[in-house]
Enzyme design. Structure first.
Site, PDB file in Angstrom:
ATOM      1  N   SER A   1       0.843  -1.197   0.000  1.00 29.48           N
ATOM      2  CA  SER A   1       0.000   0.000   0.000  1.00 29.48           C
ATOM      3  C   SER A   1       0.874   1.241   0.000  1.00 29.48           C
ATOM      4  CB  SER A   1      -0.885   0.015   1.246  1.00 29.48           C
ATOM      5  OG  SER A   1      -1.329   1.336   1.487  1.00 29.48           O
TER       6      SER A   1
ATOM      7  N   ASP B   1      -4.682   3.687  -2.056  1.00 27.95           N
ATOM      8  CA  ASP B   1      -5.762   4.056  -1.135  1.00 27.95           C
ATOM      9  C   ASP B   1      -6.308   5.438  -1.443  1.00 27.95           C
ATOM     10  OD1 ASP B   1      -5.931   1.792   0.728  1.00 27.95           O
ATOM     11  OD2 ASP B   1      -3.858   2.310   1.228  1.00 27.95           O
TER      12      ASP B   1
ATOM     13  N   MET C   1      -8.880   8.212  -0.476  1.00 31.40           N
ATOM     14  CA  MET C   1      -9.686   8.611   0.694  1.00 31.40           C
ATOM     15  C   MET C   1     -10.215  10.019   0.494  1.00 31.40           C
ATOM     16  SD  MET C   1      -7.277   7.312   3.797  1.00 31.40           S
ATOM     17  CE  MET C   1      -6.553   5.680   3.821  1.00 31.40           C
TER      18      MET C   1
ATOM     19  N   HIS D   1      -8.254   0.979  -3.933  1.00 30.30           N
ATOM     20  CA  HIS D   1      -9.140   0.797  -2.782  1.00 30.30           C
ATOM     21  C   HIS D   1      -9.812   2.136  -2.484  1.00 30.30           C
ATOM     22  CE1 HIS D   1      -9.356  -0.144   1.854  1.00 30.30           C
ATOM     23  NE2 HIS D   1     -10.555  -0.061   1.304  1.00 30.30           N
TER      24      HIS D   1
ATOM     25  N   MET E   1     -11.935   4.472  -0.446  1.00 27.20           N
ATOM     26  CA  MET E   1     -12.549   4.756   0.855  1.00 27.20           C
ATOM     27  C   MET E   1     -13.211   6.114   0.729  1.00 27.20           C
ATOM     28  SD  MET E   1      -9.463   3.198   3.094  1.00 27.20           S
ATOM     29  CE  MET E   1      -8.428   3.300   1.645  1.00 27.20           C
TER      30      MET E   1
ATOM     31  N   MET F   1     -11.379  -5.792   5.872  1.00 23.28           N
ATOM     32  CA  MET F   1     -10.464  -4.857   6.539  1.00 23.28           C
ATOM     33  C   MET F   1     -10.051  -5.430   7.895  1.00 23.28           C
ATOM     34  SD  MET F   1      -9.910  -2.323   4.507  1.00 23.28           S
ATOM     35  CE  MET F   1      -8.895  -1.396   5.668  1.00 23.28           C
TER      36      MET F   1
ATOM     37  N   GLY G   1      -8.531   4.163   7.117  1.00 16.84           N
ATOM     38  CA  GLY G   1      -8.217   5.578   7.287  1.00 16.84           C
ATOM     39  C   GLY G   1      -6.729   5.854   7.394  1.00 16.84           C
ATOM     40  N   PHE G   2      -6.022   4.991   8.086  1.00 19.31           N
ATOM     41  CA  PHE G   2      -4.609   5.279   8.336  1.00 19.31           C
ATOM     42  C   PHE G   2      -3.751   4.015   8.248  1.00 19.31           C
ATOM     43  CE2 PHE G   2      -7.240   8.350  10.503  1.00 19.31           C
ATOM     44  CZ  PHE G   2      -6.698   9.545  10.053  1.00 19.31           C
TER      45      PHE G   2
ATOM     46  N   ASP H   1      -6.485  -6.264   4.545  1.00 17.03           N
ATOM     47  CA  ASP H   1      -5.808  -4.973   4.484  1.00 17.03           C
ATOM     48  C   ASP H   1      -5.792  -4.345   5.870  1.00 17.03           C
ATOM     49  OD1 ASP H   1      -4.877  -2.434   3.866  1.00 17.03           O
ATOM     50  OD2 ASP H   1      -6.632  -1.858   2.670  1.00 17.03           O
TER      51      ASP H   1
ATOM     52  N   GLY I   1      -2.466  -3.662   8.981  1.00 17.69           N
ATOM     53  CA  GLY I   1      -1.654  -4.266  10.033  1.00 17.69           C
ATOM     54  C   GLY I   1      -1.023  -5.597   9.654  1.00 17.69           C
TER      55      GLY I   1
ATOM     56  N   SER J   1       2.938  -0.251   5.909  1.00 17.36           N
ATOM     57  CA  SER J   1       4.105   0.116   6.717  1.00 17.36           C
ATOM     58  C   SER J   1       5.122  -1.016   6.797  1.00 17.36           C
ATOM     59  CB  SER J   1       3.659   0.554   8.113  1.00 17.36           C
ATOM     60  OG  SER J   1       2.723  -0.352   8.642  1.00 17.36           O
TER      61      SER J   1
HETATM   62  C1  DX5 Z   1      -5.964   1.705   5.662  1.00 17.19           C
HETATM   63  C2  DX5 Z   1      -5.554   1.404   4.248  1.00 17.19           C
HETATM   64  C3  DX5 Z   1      -4.468   0.425   4.152  1.00 17.19           C
HETATM   65  C4  DX5 Z   1      -3.178   0.866   4.807  1.00 17.19           C
HETATM   66  C5  DX5 Z   1      -2.445  -0.345   5.229  1.00 17.19           C
HETATM   67  O1  DX5 Z   1      -7.144   2.397   5.645  1.00 17.19           O
HETATM   68  O2  DX5 Z   1      -6.654   0.886   3.512  1.00 17.19           O
HETATM   69  O3  DX5 Z   1      -4.241   0.024   2.801  1.00 17.19           O
HETATM   70  O4  DX5 Z   1      -2.349   1.629   3.988  1.00 17.19           O
HETATM   71  O5  DX5 Z   1      -1.305   0.041   5.901  1.00 17.19           O
HETATM   72  P1  DX5 Z   1      -0.624  -0.866   6.995  1.00 17.19           P
HETATM   73  O6  DX5 Z   1      -0.176  -2.114   6.304  1.00 17.19           O
HETATM   74  O7  DX5 Z   1       0.481  -0.028   7.513  1.00 17.19           O
HETATM   75  O8  DX5 Z   1      -1.677  -1.172   8.041  1.00 17.19           O
HETATM   76 ZN    ZN Z   2      -6.274  -0.084   1.583  1.00 15.92          ZN
END
Ligand code: DX5
Ligand code: ZN
Length: 221
Positions: free
Chosen positions: A8, A33, A35, A64, A66, A135, A140-141, A173, A175, A196
C-alpha cells in the site's frame, strides 16, 4: 491459489512515487488508497493522481476506494485502467449493479467491509465479484495494529467461496506483517495488502518476497 502481495503506497513518499514504485517492483500489484475525508477521516488523492500513477508503472493498480458516492465515482477508476476497483459495501446503494458496471468497464470488481460490518452481508454476492476485502483495521490510516478478531470472518467467507467453487480472491488490508500473515493465510486469505511493513523495511523487495513465501506456506485454497 497463489499468494499475492500488494504493497500500500499510503506509507510511501507521495512526492517521489516513481522512485518508490521501483523499490517494490516484485509486488503483484500496487495498492492505492483513495480517501475523501468523509467516508474516512483522512484525505489522500483522487482520479487525476491515479491516472498519472498508471502512466509511470507497469505493475497493475489495485485501487481501494474509501470514499462516499461510489455508485457514481467508482467507474472512472475502472475506465482509467485500474486492474481492480474495490469499493466499500457501506458506501454503495447498489453493490451488485456497481460490480457489473466495473466489470463492463474492464476492471476486476471488488467489495470491502469495515471491521464492524457483518461478513454475512457478502455471502450471497460471491458470484458477482472477483475479490472481497476484509479490513483488518479501521480504514483511514496506515501503521495500525492488525485486529485478530477478523480471522473468523476471513474463515467464514473462505469456506463459502470454497463451497461454491468460486475463483474469487480474498484480500485483507491493515496491520499485515510477518507475525500474522501466516495465520491469515491459514484462515483463507490469499491477497495481502501491506503498507508500513513493506515501506518501513530496509529491504522492501526482500520483505515482499518473505511475506509471499510465509503466506504461500500456509495457504489452504
Ligand atoms: C488503511 C488502508 C491500508 C493501509 C495499510 O485504511 O486501507 O491500505 O495503507 O497500511 P498498513 O499495512 O500499515 O496497516
Ligand atoms: Zn487499503
Amino acid at each position: 491459489m497463489d499468494a499475492h502481495i500488494h504493497p500500500s503506497i499510503l506509507s510511501a513518499d507521495f512526492a517521489n512515487l516513481e522512485r518508490e514504485f521501483a523499490t517494490i517492483a516484485n509486488a503483484d500489484a500496487i495498492h492505492v488508497d483513495v480517501m475523501d475525508g468523509h467516508f474516512v477521516p483522512n484525505l489522500t488523492f483522487g482520479l487525476p493522481m491515479v491516472r498519472r500513477m498508471l502512466e509511470i508503472t507497469e505493475l497493475p493498480l489495485d485501487v481501494h476506494l474509501m470514499i462516499e458516492n461510489v455508485d457514481e465515482l467508482a467507474i472512472g477508476y475502472a475506465e482509467a485502467g485500474a486492474k481492480s476497483v474495490t469499493f466499500h459495501l457501506e458506501a454503495s446503494n447498489e453493490p451488485v449493479a456497481l460490480a457489473k458496471r466495473i466489470r463492463e468497464a474492464g476492471a476486476l470488481a471488488a467489495v470491502a467491509i469495515k471491521p464492524g460490518t457483518d461478513v454475512e452481508a457478502l455471502l450471497p454476492m460471491i458470484e458477482h465479484f472477483d475479490m472481497f476485502l476484509i479490513m483488518t483495521v479501521e480504514p483511514g490510516f496506515g501503521g495500525q495494529k492488525f485486529i485478530t478478531e477478523m480471522i473468523p470472518k476471513i474463515a467464514t467467507l473462505a469456506h463459502k467461496i470454497s463451497d461454491e467453487g468460486a475463483q474469487v480472491r480474498l484480500q485483507i488490508d491493515g496491520g499485515v506483517d510477518l507475525t500474522n500473515i501466516g495465520a491469515a493465510a491459514a484462515a483463507g486469505a490469499d491477497t495481502f495488502v501491506a503498507g508500513s511493513c513493506v515501506f518501513n523495511a530496509a529491504d522492501r523487495k526482500l520483505t515482499i518476497a518473505t511475506l509471499r513465501e510465509m503466506a504461500q506456506d500456509n495457504i489452504t485454497r
